[in-house]
Design a protein around this motif. Structure first.
Motif, PDB file in Angstrom:
ATOM      1  N   LEU A   1     -72.223  84.567 -33.420  1.00 32.45           N
ATOM      2  CA  LEU A   1     -72.485  84.936 -32.023  1.00 32.45           C
ATOM      3  C   LEU A   1     -71.368  84.502 -31.080  1.00 32.45           C
ATOM      4  O   LEU A   1     -71.352  84.901 -29.914  1.00 32.45           O
ATOM      5  CB  LEU A   1     -73.809  84.311 -31.562  1.00 32.45           C
ATOM      6  CG  LEU A   1     -75.067  84.843 -32.264  1.00 32.45           C
ATOM      7  CD1 LEU A   1     -76.291  84.053 -31.825  1.00 32.45           C
ATOM      8  CD2 LEU A   1     -75.256  86.332 -31.984  1.00 32.45           C
ATOM      9  N   LYS A   2     -70.432  83.698 -31.579  1.00 36.88           N
ATOM     10  CA  LYS A   2     -69.335  83.250 -30.723  1.00 36.88           C
ATOM     11  C   LYS A   2     -68.391  84.396 -30.399  1.00 36.88           C
ATOM     12  O   LYS A   2     -68.238  85.348 -31.169  1.00 36.88           O
ATOM     13  CB  LYS A   2     -68.549  82.130 -31.425  1.00 36.88           C
ATOM     14  CG  LYS A   2     -69.136  80.746 -31.221  1.00 36.88           C
ATOM     15  CD  LYS A   2     -68.195  79.697 -31.748  1.00 36.88           C
ATOM     16  CE  LYS A   2     -68.681  78.295 -31.392  1.00 36.88           C
ATOM     17  NZ  LYS A   2     -67.737  77.255 -31.863  1.00 36.88           N
TER      18      LYS A   2
ATOM     19  N   ALA B   1     -78.238  77.753 -39.006  1.00 37.08           N
ATOM     20  CA  ALA B   1     -78.053  77.783 -37.553  1.00 37.08           C
ATOM     21  C   ALA B   1     -76.569  77.765 -37.187  1.00 37.08           C
ATOM     22  O   ALA B   1     -76.131  78.463 -36.258  1.00 37.08           O
ATOM     23  CB  ALA B   1     -78.763  76.590 -36.914  1.00 37.08           C
ATOM     24  N   ASP B   2     -75.772  76.999 -37.937  1.00 41.09           N
ATOM     25  CA  ASP B   2     -74.329  76.951 -37.675  1.00 41.09           C
ATOM     26  C   ASP B   2     -73.677  78.309 -37.934  1.00 41.09           C
ATOM     27  O   ASP B   2     -72.788  78.732 -37.191  1.00 41.09           O
ATOM     28  CB  ASP B   2     -73.669  75.882 -38.552  1.00 41.09           C
ATOM     29  CG  ASP B   2     -74.070  74.472 -38.139  1.00 41.09           C
ATOM     30  OD1 ASP B   2     -74.535  74.306 -37.001  1.00 41.09           O
ATOM     31  OD2 ASP B   2     -73.910  73.554 -38.966  1.00 41.09           O
TER      32      ASP B   2
ATOM     33  N   LYS C   1     -74.506  80.630 -35.161  1.00 40.43           N
ATOM     34  CA  LYS C   1     -73.710  80.264 -33.984  1.00 40.43           C
ATOM     35  C   LYS C   1     -72.298  80.843 -34.090  1.00 40.43           C
ATOM     36  O   LYS C   1     -71.758  81.381 -33.114  1.00 40.43           O
ATOM     37  CB  LYS C   1     -73.637  78.741 -33.867  1.00 40.43           C
ATOM     38  CG  LYS C   1     -72.795  78.243 -32.686  1.00 40.43           C
ATOM     39  CD  LYS C   1     -72.615  76.746 -32.742  1.00 40.43           C
ATOM     40  CE  LYS C   1     -71.702  76.358 -33.893  1.00 40.43           C
ATOM     41  NZ  LYS C   1     -71.368  74.910 -33.893  1.00 40.43           N
TER      42      LYS C   1
END
Length: 335
Positions: A74-75, A67-68, A71
């Motif tokens: 997608l940043k 998940a990290d 993330k």
């Protein structure tokens, strides 16, 4: 001649095989990085009497790192207006590429190695030093005083600790008479070098921790002083590249420690029925655990303490070990 070989059927087949193997190795390393971060968080949580990640992916938090990563991907990827754009974009690649290149020479077993180079140890040390260029380039290109200070710290630290790191392996080279990593492993049939070279092992482990920029030598990234240091202006997948390089080196340095000091894939005499790959994995895991243990246990050093320790303690000890190794080889004539 080279072009004819490349475009021949055999050349294309060989290229395809090597490309496939390199892709497999990259996937293995990415899997390691993903779950090494999770394991590190879990071990730190255990030692600090807390749970660690336990929400994403069930009670063990098995999908937390996944998940990290998503993330980060997608940043928003931002580039400062006053940054040197070409160097800013290139720096993460320069930092990551050497970390992956050095894995080619690591012999995981007697049959699993991508490139059996006669001077494999020299290749590893030479290529790994290029990462410093990527870090300094990223710091300079960011046009940020905190990034530049972190980059200068990284350059000073990594160059300073590279010297005792090299000096510590000279004892092994004296005993084996070779820079070939396979021959170094084979030379440990009479005893792992952690037994014959305990001083070198200690110096190598400390210097490699400094080379990895890990606690207690994480001054280039010191959040409390430099707001993340050399990669403060990076975000998204470019920032992830810097972190990926750090953990790939984590994998590579633990593998090299296993090869140089723990006998690689060689088993204990009374447990030789266990496959060599299992032995390598067990020793490799032990080294990883020790490096994580360091992170939990020791506080960060000051910059002056860091430099003094490298030049005034580690370097003289490494030189003394070379002298003692020469005496050991000459008088006892064990190897």
């Amino acid at each position: 001649m080279v072009e004819e070989l490349l475009y021949s059927e055999a050349g294309l087949l060989n290229f395809g095989i090597f490309f496939l193997l390199a892709t497999v190795l990259l996937l293995v390393v990415l899997g390691f990085v993903t779950y090494a971060i999770l394991a590190e968080r879990k071990v730190m949580g255990f030692m600090q009497l807390r749970h660690g990640p336990n929400q994403v992916g069930g009670r063990w938090g098995l999908l937390q790192t996944v998940a990290d990563v998503l993330k980060l991907l997608l940043k928003e990827d931002t580039i400062p207006k006053l940054a040197d754009r070409p160097l800013f974009i290139l720096a993460p690649v320069i930092a990551f590429a050497p970390a992956f290149m050095v894995l080619a020479t690591i012999p995981f077993t007697d049959k699993l190695q991508f490139a059996d180079i006669g001077v494999g140890l020299l290749y590893y040390i030479a290529i790994s030093g290029l990462t410093t260029v990527g870090i300094v380039t990223g710091a300079w290109a960011s046009n940020n005083k905190y990034a530049l200070l972190g980059g200068m710290r990284a350059a000073a630290q990594m160059i300073s600790y590279e010297i005792p790191l090299v000096m510590s392996v000279l004892g092994i080279i004296l005993l084996t008479g070779s820079l070939n990593l396979n021959e170094i492993v084979e030379a440990q049939k009479n005893g792992w070098f952690i037994i014959w070279q305990p001083i070198a092992f200690t110096v190598f482990l400390i210097a490699s921790t400094a080379e990895l920029n890990r606690v207690p030598f994480d001054l280039p990234e010191a959040e409390s002083e430099l707001v993340a240091g050399f990669h403060v202006e990076y975000s998204g997948f470019r920032w992830a590249f810097f972190m990926l390089a750090e953990y790939v080196y984590f994998f590579a340095m633990a593998s090299l420690t296993t090869v140089l000091f723990l006998g690689g894939w060689l088993p204990l005499p009374f447990l030789d029925f266990i496959p060599g790959a299992v032995w390598f994995a067990l020793k490799f895991t032990a080294v990883i655990f020790i490096l994580v243990w360091f992170r939990v246990t020791f506080p960060r050093l000051r910059a002056d303490q860091l430099m003094e320790f490298g030049w005034k303690v580690l370097l003289p000890v490494a030189l003394a070990n070379i002298f003692l190794t020469a005496l050991l080889k000459e008088w006892l004539n064990i190897f």
